[in-house]
Structure formats: structure tokens, C-alpha cells
Scaffold this active site. Structure first.
Site, PDB file in Angstrom:
ATOM      1  N   HIS A 376       0.795  -1.234   0.000  1.00  0.00           N
ATOM      2  CA  HIS A 376       0.000   0.000   0.000  1.00  0.00           C
ATOM      3  C   HIS A 376       0.824   1.279   0.000  1.00  0.00           C
ATOM      4  O   HIS A 376       0.255   2.364   0.021  1.00  0.00           O
ATOM      5  CB  HIS A 376      -0.932   0.026   1.216  1.00  0.00           C
ATOM      6  CG  HIS A 376      -2.130  -0.853   1.083  1.00  0.00           C
ATOM      7  ND1 HIS A 376      -3.269  -0.473   0.416  1.00  0.00           N
ATOM      8  CD2 HIS A 376      -2.359  -2.111   1.526  1.00  0.00           C
ATOM      9  CE1 HIS A 376      -4.157  -1.456   0.459  1.00  0.00           C
ATOM     10  NE2 HIS A 376      -3.623  -2.464   1.132  1.00  0.00           N
ATOM     11  N   LYS A 567      -8.032  14.349   3.226  1.00  0.00           N
ATOM     12  CA  LYS A 567      -6.831  13.513   3.288  1.00  0.00           C
ATOM     13  C   LYS A 567      -6.339  13.461   4.724  1.00  0.00           C
ATOM     14  O   LYS A 567      -6.473  14.432   5.460  1.00  0.00           O
ATOM     15  CB  LYS A 567      -5.691  14.109   2.442  1.00  0.00           C
ATOM     16  CG  LYS A 567      -5.968  14.195   0.953  1.00  0.00           C
ATOM     17  CD  LYS A 567      -5.853  12.850   0.284  1.00  0.00           C
ATOM     18  CE  LYS A 567      -6.248  12.899  -1.168  1.00  0.00           C
ATOM     19  NZ  LYS A 567      -6.348  11.545  -1.734  1.00  0.00           N
ATOM     20  N   ARG A 568      -5.731  12.335   5.110  1.00  0.00           N
ATOM     21  CA  ARG A 568      -4.916  12.383   6.311  1.00  0.00           C
ATOM     22  C   ARG A 568      -3.809  13.404   6.077  1.00  0.00           C
ATOM     23  O   ARG A 568      -3.293  13.527   4.965  1.00  0.00           O
ATOM     24  CB  ARG A 568      -4.298  11.009   6.593  1.00  0.00           C
ATOM     25  CG  ARG A 568      -5.237   9.996   7.215  1.00  0.00           C
ATOM     26  CD  ARG A 568      -5.785  10.430   8.563  1.00  0.00           C
ATOM     27  NE  ARG A 568      -4.745  10.588   9.575  1.00  0.00           N
ATOM     28  CZ  ARG A 568      -4.373   9.635  10.409  1.00  0.00           C
ATOM     29  NH1 ARG A 568      -4.914   8.448  10.362  1.00  0.00           N
ATOM     30  NH2 ARG A 568      -3.440   9.864  11.305  1.00  0.00           N
ATOM     31  N   LYS A 573       0.861  14.481   0.673  1.00  0.00           N
ATOM     32  CA  LYS A 573      -0.473  14.806   0.159  1.00  0.00           C
ATOM     33  C   LYS A 573      -0.617  16.303  -0.128  1.00  0.00           C
ATOM     34  O   LYS A 573      -1.593  16.743  -0.724  1.00  0.00           O
ATOM     35  CB  LYS A 573      -1.545  14.329   1.144  1.00  0.00           C
ATOM     36  CG  LYS A 573      -1.576  12.799   1.293  1.00  0.00           C
ATOM     37  CD  LYS A 573      -2.614  12.351   2.307  1.00  0.00           C
ATOM     38  CE  LYS A 573      -2.546  10.849   2.581  1.00  0.00           C
ATOM     39  NZ  LYS A 573      -3.078  10.034   1.483  1.00  0.00           N
ATOM     40  N   THR A 669      -8.606   6.324  -2.626  1.00  0.00           N
ATOM     41  CA  THR A 669      -9.990   5.884  -2.897  1.00  0.00           C
ATOM     42  C   THR A 669     -10.957   7.038  -2.687  1.00  0.00           C
ATOM     43  O   THR A 669     -12.059   7.019  -3.217  1.00  0.00           O
ATOM     44  CB  THR A 669     -10.396   4.696  -1.997  1.00  0.00           C
ATOM     45  OG1 THR A 669     -10.101   5.002  -0.639  1.00  0.00           O
ATOM     46  CG2 THR A 669      -9.679   3.428  -2.417  1.00  0.00           C
ATOM     47  N   LYS A 673     -14.533   8.228  -4.705  1.00  0.00           N
ATOM     48  CA  LYS A 673     -15.801   8.575  -4.055  1.00  0.00           C
ATOM     49  C   LYS A 673     -16.309   9.928  -4.542  1.00  0.00           C
ATOM     50  O   LYS A 673     -17.501  10.095  -4.824  1.00  0.00           O
ATOM     51  CB  LYS A 673     -15.621   8.569  -2.532  1.00  0.00           C
ATOM     52  CG  LYS A 673     -15.352   7.190  -1.956  1.00  0.00           C
ATOM     53  CD  LYS A 673     -14.782   7.255  -0.548  1.00  0.00           C
ATOM     54  CE  LYS A 673     -14.239   5.884  -0.136  1.00  0.00           C
ATOM     55  NZ  LYS A 673     -13.410   5.932   1.066  1.00  0.00           N
TER      56      LYS A 673
END
Length: 834
Positions: A376, A567-568, A573, A669, A673
């Protein structure tokens, strides 16, 4: 501006879907009152809303139990191959509404509660989120369980029943503060304790080598108590099982000295054993080598493998005795999927069991054919490397097995590449250095027959860089399985208005076969369809704006663009790139853009992430209180982001921010969504964004910035943040404001660490993509002023979502890794003759 939803409209939005079958409302009311009266309260007049919720949950659960029992009977009759999905995280969210959707009960339950004078939405809001995960990894596992049940696979999710899930996040004076998530304090109506299947798990001790073989002795025993949660498929009467283990101390725990003092201390010491399942580690994409975490990882693996072998030996219908003792058939009947490296201990533990309990000498072929590994992340700080000394103390027998696995593995490498000592060093399971460490990803690759990434670009990076040596040795092992999301929760449940508009045009079968969304391209120029899509989005925005006003005391204009980043918090990110855009907008008074800026939690020990949150909230304080700006630009940080909040935010969003540095996001993901719920994407060519652009057409996404080859070239040349700072006036001004205290007037140097990181130590090259990002945002603003063109692009995106169903992902896992065939067959309901 559109009118707020009336109570009647709100109820209509919940219940009139054309997507649910009709149940006997009278029976539901009868069962509801029975549960309320006999299970919860004697006097209905003193029932609380929580009592009503439990009555409704138990009423719905009644419809699950018969199907659950029949499903397990069905599996024992058919004796199919079973898949075991091992994950340290399952981010399930709420269960009630999802169960009603999958059992086609929602309309009937809504009508029954309405007739009883209750509001079903209010009752649903009482349920606690099962937040047993940090983010994408745990939520993916939840989607996969839904799809495995919906595709008729004999599947089991195995994990830990954490007493405290992902922490509740509070924002106080702009800073993140963590509170424990006591999600079980009111009980959990969806789980069933199964003490009859309790299993012992061993730790510590020593290894004896004697004429009778190898023995692991003087161990400390912890008991694993299973709790089962039903996982219903979509309207096929199949109900699979998620089994979560809870740690319990045995009754004789440390009771060697039976006197009062020793007894009291021994009972207190039980907590040390039971701490194993106490709390979820909150770090996401960051490895923390703590003994408790390794205990958790081995605990879930050891208990689960005992359960798997018990079921393998006994899984013959009608038999009361063990019928399979030949473990060579295990890979034909069992598939074990390791969700990241966290359950990697399954490999040496299975080997230990096969040797110690079944007398097999070196059953490596059985282990490899049974296990498969999903990677991952490619971030070095996220890859698990456990100190050998910790293993020696906690799991001495497994350390010996890992050394033997490594010896045989390196012998093979040496034969394939004679004299290449550097390659052997790189490929060893044991990393030498000041502190010897076990590389768990290497263990997973060597011990599995399949290794997959979670988006095509990610899988290529794994093969070409991170695990290049292993790919050259075993190219047949490496696969791609692009992630997906379940359309049941992430469309039908969270966005019923959109689900119904789609069903009116192409029917309801798309819920099982998301590829059918391609049919929507026939309506891309249909004025009525364009109006319907736009209307649903506006209703969702109104509802979310009301939620913000109620919970955050912030008014936002529902006609403005809702530009959202979920997002975390992590440097890769690039929430900081979004911050720089907001500051740039503010400075240029380009106030045609507005929208909430949404971010979830930072891991508690992650200093940079917490500083990013403080910067976001500080920017919001300045922007939101500037009277010149008014309501044209708002920056809002939504605290305590979780599944339930996502189900509100995502359907209301216009623009989805997917702006990680190319080559760093494995898949994502959230991007899927947003796309499915009618938001457009601004993003880099990273993770699943690449495939989203292929499916919808790159012209229908706002793609900007460096691609992976550009990032690699910059890494070779060297990234110089100062050159961008000196060349781009808007960027320089924004950075000077951050460093000079414009957003922190009381503490001018507050954000100096962030400034220093961006200027001198930025691995993720924020400034390199700044100009392209700003220009791309200008294109977004221009298109938003043309609602028809915007909505047409939205339709192209929704129509391109078919690939991103977790049903497709799981079908590929089943056929290409597990050796199983998905089925849409509907088994008989409990009240139907078989």
C-alpha cells in the site's frame, strides 16, 4: 438561492428511492415494539432515543441472523475455497443504514419508524462509528468485505476489536487535541461474542532444540476472544463474517505465588495482556516500532491461523469429527490475503504450525501458495522494519524461522546471480547495520505467491524501483489490482438523490454492475438530465451548508464552489500547496472562488502534520473574518473527520483535490468517491488519478504538474526551492506572510519550522508544482461560471466510474490471486424453502 429542504422533502429524500423492495411494515413495527419492550425498557414512556436506536438495530439484525446462519450452512454444504482477509484495520463506519440498503429494508423501516412517530435519520445519527482504522487502508478493507459478500465469495475478514478506535479530534485554538474514541461505551448491537472459539496466543519464552524436535517453552499465554459481525451482500441473502479478536488474560495469569499480595498484583497485571486489543495505533503511512504494535500484529495472526486450520479440518458438511488432516491441500481450500505488511507474521507462523503441530519438515510450498500480499505504500518511513532484538525477546521461535527462510532465499539468489553480493544485501530479509532489522515487506514478497500494488502506476513503481530486485527474480508474482469503492455505501446510501436520478435513466442494475454507468453518456446533452444532476448537487450542498451552520457556526453561500481536500495530513499529500493557493487568492482578491477546505486528522506524534493543521486554521481565522471578503471566500477545517462525516461532505463537493507529488500516492480511494458523487477532480498524475483520467477522458479532469518521469529527473538534477521562491512574486509574498507572522500575529515565528521545511527540506517539491496548480485553478473557476458545461463534465466523470467499483477489484483478486470464481447467484432466504 435554492430554498432549504422542508421536513417532508427531507423524508422523501430518504425513503423514495425506487431502489428498495417492500417489506411488511406491520411486522417491522411489531418487532420494533417487542425489542423495545422486552429487551430495553419495561415502560415505553421512559425510552430514550438511544433505546429507540437499539430497538431498530435489533429489528434489522433479526433479518440478518437467519441469512447469516443459512450462508454458513451453504458454505459447509458446498465446501468452497475460502478467502481470509487479514487486516489490522477495518474502518467500517456505521452499520444500520448500510444493512438496510443491502437487505432492501430501508423503505419499509423508514415507513415503520414514521408511523411510530420517529425520525429514522435521527436514530441513525445515534450509532457510533466503528472507527477501527486510520484512513484509506481500513476503509478499503471495509469496501472489500462488502464486495466479497455481494459477489458470493466465502470470505472472512480478520482483525482486532480495538476497545478504542481512531481518536476523536478536537480543534482548540487552532490546534489538534486528541480524545479517546470510546465507541463501545453503549454496547454494539451488531457483534456477537463467540467464547467457544477462544484461542491461546503465546509470547516470550525460549526455544529448546532436542531429539524430539524444536519446542517453544515457558511462554506467556494471552487468550484471543472472537467477536463476529455480520457482513451482508447486496440483496443476495449472503451474510459473511468479520471476526475481530479481543485480548483476554487467562484465569491463572501470573498466579504462581498465591498469597494476597501476589494475587492482587497478578490480577492487576492482567491489564498488560489485555492492552493488546486496547487501542488502534493512529499513525498512517508512518512506521512506529513499538513492542505493543508487534504484539498486536502477531496476536491477530496467531489467533486467525488457528481458526483457519480448525475450519479447514472440519469444513465438511455433516461431519462432527475432523475430516482433513492432510495439510498439503491447504492452498486448494484456503487463500490468505495480507493487507499490507502488518499481518506479515502469518508467513512464519503458518510455517511454525505446520512444523510443530503437523510434523512437516519444511512446508514452504504450502505457505507460499496460501499467502498473497498487497503493498500500500512506497514511502520509506512507512515500510515496517522490526529490530531483531525485539523479535528475540518477544517471538524467539519465529526469529529462528525467519533466519531459515532468509538462508534458503539467499541461497536461491546466489545461484541466480553468482557473486553479486550487493544484490544479496539488498534482497536479504535481515538488514544489517548498527541495529539489525527484519524487513517485513521482503518477508511478504518471499513468502507469497502474488504481490500486488493498488493502482497501475503504483504497481509499475514497485516493479521498477522499490522491489526491482525481487521482480527480476520472480516477475510472475507481481500484479496490479487497482482499488475500488463499494457503490452501495458510496452512492446508494450516502447520495440517494443521485442514485435515483441515475436509476430513472438506466435502471437499477448498475448498483451491482457499475460499468453500466457508461450508458449515461447517452444523456450528456439531455437538458432534463443536466438539470436533474445539478439539482441533486445543489440539494446536497444546501444540506451540508445547514450542517456547517449548525455544528461550526459558519455560514457559507451554497451557490459558491465547494472545493474540498479530504486527506490524512501528510507532507506528500501536499495540503501546503492548497494553503498557498488560498493565500494567493486572498492576496489577489480573486474572490469568485469559495468553499470549505476539509482535512482529517494528523497522527498525534507527527509534529509537521499538527503544524499544518494550525496553519490551515490560522489562514481561516484571517480570511473568514475579513469584512472585505465577506462570504465570497471561506476556509473551514472540519474536525474529527470520519466515515459518517465523509458521507455528508463528499456528495456536496464540487471540486476534489488530489494533489500529491507524482509517484507518492499508492492509489487513493477518496478520489473515486468524489468522482462517483459528481465532483470534478483537480489533481496530479498520481495513484488512481491516472486511470480516472483514462476512464473519463483527461479533458474531463483538471490535471496539472509534474509526472513521475519529471519528478525522477528533478531528483537527479536536484530540487531548489529558493529558485521558485525568487522567481515567482505571488509565491514569495505568500511565503513571506507565513514566515513573517501575518497569519499568526501573536506568535510571528510560529510557522518557521514549516517555512524551513518548504525552503530547505521539501521531499515533495511543493513549489515545483505551484505555478501549474494556480493556472489550473483558474481554469476551474472559469468553467464553474458555466453551469451547463460544468455539469456535462460531471456526467462524463460519473459515466467513467465503472472501473472503480470494489466489485471489479475483488473479482480480479478472486480470479487472478485466490483461484475463486465470483457469483451473482442469490441463495434462498431463511423463510424460503431451500
Amino acid at each position: 438561492m435554492a430554498k432549504p429542504l422542508s421536513d417532508q422533502d427531507k423524508r422523501k429524500q430518504i425513503s423514495v428511492r425506487g431502489l428498495a423492495g417492500v417489506e411488511n411494515v406491520a411486522d417491522l413495527k411489531t418487532n420494533f415494539n417487542r425489542h423495545l419492550h422486552f429487551t430495553l425498557v419495561k415502560d415505553r414512556n421512559v425510552a430514550t432515543k438511544r433505546d429507540y436506536y437499539f430497538a431498530l438495530a435489533n429489528t434489522v439484525r433479526d433479518h440478518l441472523v437467519g441469512r447469516w446462519i443459512r450462508t454458513q450452512q451453504h458454505y459447509y454444504e458446498k465446501d468452497p475455497k475460502r478467502v481470509y482477509y487479514l487486516s489490522l484495520e477495518f474502518y467500517m463506519g456505521r452499520t444500520l443504514q448500510n444493512t438496510m440498503v443491502n437487505l432492501a429494508l430501508e423503505n419499509a423501516c423508514d415507513e415503520a419508524t414514521y408511523q411510530l412517530g420517529l425520525d429514522m435519520e435521527e436514530l441513525q445519527d445515534i450509532e457510533e462509528d466503528a472507527g477501527l482504522g486510520n484512513g484509506g487502508l481500513g476503509r478499503l478493507a471495509a469496501c472489500f468485505l462488502d464486495s466479497m459478500a455481494s459477489l458470493g465469495l466465502a470470505a472472512y475478514g480478520y482483525g482486532i476489536r480495538y476497545e478504542f478506535g481512531i481518536f476523536n479530534q478536537k480543534i482548540q485554538n487552532g490546534w489538534q487535541v486528541e480524545e479517546a474514541d470510546d465507541w463501545l461505551r453503549y454496547g454494539n448491537p451488531w457483534e456477537k461474542a463467540r467464547p467457544e472459539y477462544m484461542r491461546p496466543v503465546h509470547f516470550y519464552g525460549r526455544v529448546e532444540h532436542g531429539p524430539d524436535g524444536v519446542k517453544w517453552v515457558d511462554t506467556q499465554v494471552v487468550l484471543a476472544l472472537p467477536y463476529d459481525t455480520p457482513v451482508p451482500g447486496y440483496r443476495n441473502n449472503i451474510v459473511n463474517t468479520m471476526r475481530l479478536w479481543s485480548a483476554k488474560a487467562p484465569c491463572d495469569f501470573n498466579l504462581k505465588d498465591f498469597n494476597v499480595g501476589g494475587y492482587i498484583q497478578a490480577v492487576l497485571d492482567r491489564n498488560l495482556a489485555e492492552n493488546i486489543s486496547r487501542v488502534l495505533y493512529p499513525n498512517d503511512n508512518f512506521f512506529e516500532g513499538k513492542e505493543l504494535r508487534l504484539k498486536q500484529e502477531y496476536f491477530v495472526v496467531a489467533a486467525t491461523l488457528q481458526d483457519i486450520i480448525r475450519r479447514f479440518k472440519a469444513s465438511k458438511f455433516g461431519s462432527t469429527e475432523f475430516v482433513r488432516m492432510d495439510l498439503s491441500a491447504l492452498p486448494d481450500k484456503v487463500a490468505i490475503q495480507l493487507n499490507d505488511t502488518h499481518p506479515a507474521m502469518a508467513i512464519p507462523e503458518l510455517m511454525r504450525i505446520l512444523r510443530a503441530e503437523f510434523g512437516l519438515s519444511w512446508a514452504w510450498d504450502i505457505v507460499v501458495r496460501t499467502c498473497a500480499y498487497t503493498n500500500h505504500t512506497v514511502l520509506p518511513e512507512a515500510l515496517e522494519r522490526w529490530p531483531v532484538d525485539l523479535f528475540q525477546n518477544l517471538l524467539p521461535r519465529h526469529l529462528e524461522i525467519i533466519y531459515e527462510i532468509n538462508r534458503r532465499h539467499l541461497e536461491r539468489v546466489a545461484k541466480l546471480f553468482p557473486g553479486d553480493m550487493d544484490r544479496m544485501r539488498r534482497m536479504s530479509l535481515i538488514e544489517e547495520g548498527d541495529m539489525k532489522k527484519i524487513n517485513m515487506a521482503h518477508l511478504c514478497i518471499v513468502g507469497s505467491h502474488a504481490v500486488n500494488g493498488v493502482a497501475r502506476i503504483h504497481s509499475e513503481i514497485i516493479k521498477n524501483t522499490v522491489f526491482k530486485d525481487f521482480y527480476e527474480v520472480d516477475p510472475h508474482k507481481f500484479q496490479n489490482k487497482t482499488n475500488g469503492i463499494t457503490p452501495r455505501r458510496w452512492l446508494v446510501m450516502c447520495n440517494p438523490g443521485l442514485a435515483e436520478v441515475i436509476a430513472e435513466r438506466i435502471g437499477e442494475d448498475y448498483i451491482r454492475d457499475l460499468d453500466q454507468l457508461k450508458k449515461l453518456l447517452d444523456f450528456v446533452d439531455d437538458d432534463a438530465f443536466i438539470r436533474d444532476i445539478a439539482k441533486v448537487k445543489q440539494e446536497n450542498k444546501l444540506k451540508f451548508a445547514a450542517h456547517l451552520e449548525e455544528h461550526y457556526k459558519v455560514k457559507i453561500n451554497p451557490n459558491s464552489m465547494f472545493d474540498v481536500q479530504v486527506k490524512r495530513i501528510h507532507e506528500y499529500k501536499r495540503q501546503l500547496l492548497n494553503c498557498l493557493h488560498i493565500i494567493t487568492l486572498y492576496n489577489l482578491w480573486r474572490l469568485d472562488w469559495t468553499g470549505p477546505f476539509v482535512c482529517p486528522q494528523a497522527a498525534p506524534g507527527y509534529h509537521t502534520a499538527k503544524m499544518i493543521i494550525k496553519l490551515i486554521t490560522s489562514i481561516g481565522d484571517v480570511v473568514n473574518n475579513d469584512p472585505v471578503v465577506g462570504d465570497r471566500l471561506k476556509v473551514i477545517f472540519l474536525e474529527n473527520y470520519r466515515v459518517t462525516l465523509a458521507e455528508k461532505v463528499i456528495p456536496a463537493s464540487d471540486l476534489s483535490e488530489q494533489i500529491s507529488t507524482a509517484g507518492t500516492e499508492a492509489s487513493g480511494t477518496g478520489n473515486m468517491k468524489f468522482m462517483l458523487n459528481g465532483a470534478l477532480t483537480i489533481g496530479t498524475m498520481d495513484g488512481a488519478n491516472v486511470e480516472m483520467a483514462e476512464e473519463a477522458g483527461e479533458e474531463n479532469l483538471f490535471i496539472f504538474g509534474m509526472r513521475v518521469p519529471d519528478v525522477e529527473a528533478m531528483d537527479k538534477k536536484g530540487y531548489d526551492a529558493h529558485s521558485y521562491y525568487n522567481r515567482i512574486p505571488e509565491l514569495k509574498r505568500a511565503m513571506d506572510q507565513i514566515s513573517g507572522g501575518f497569519f499568526s500575529p501573536g506568535q510571528p515565528g510560529l510557522f518557521q519550522d514549516l517555512v524551513n521545511m518548504l525552503m530547505n527540506h521539501d521531499r515533495f517539491k511543493v513549489f515545483a508544482d505551484y505555478e501549474a496548480y494556480i493556472k489550473c485553478q483558474e481554469k476551474v473557476s472559469a468553467l464553474y461560471k458555466d453551469p451547463t458545461a460544468w455539469t456535462k463534465m460531471v456526467i462524463h466523470n460519473i459515466a467513467g466510474c465503472g472501473k472503480f467499483s470494489s466489485d471489479r477489484t475483488i473479482s480480479q483478486y478472486a480470479r487472478e490471486i485466490w483461484g475463486m470464481e465470483p457469483s451473482l447467484e442469490k441463495i434462498a432466504a431463511p423463510d424460503d424453502p431451500r
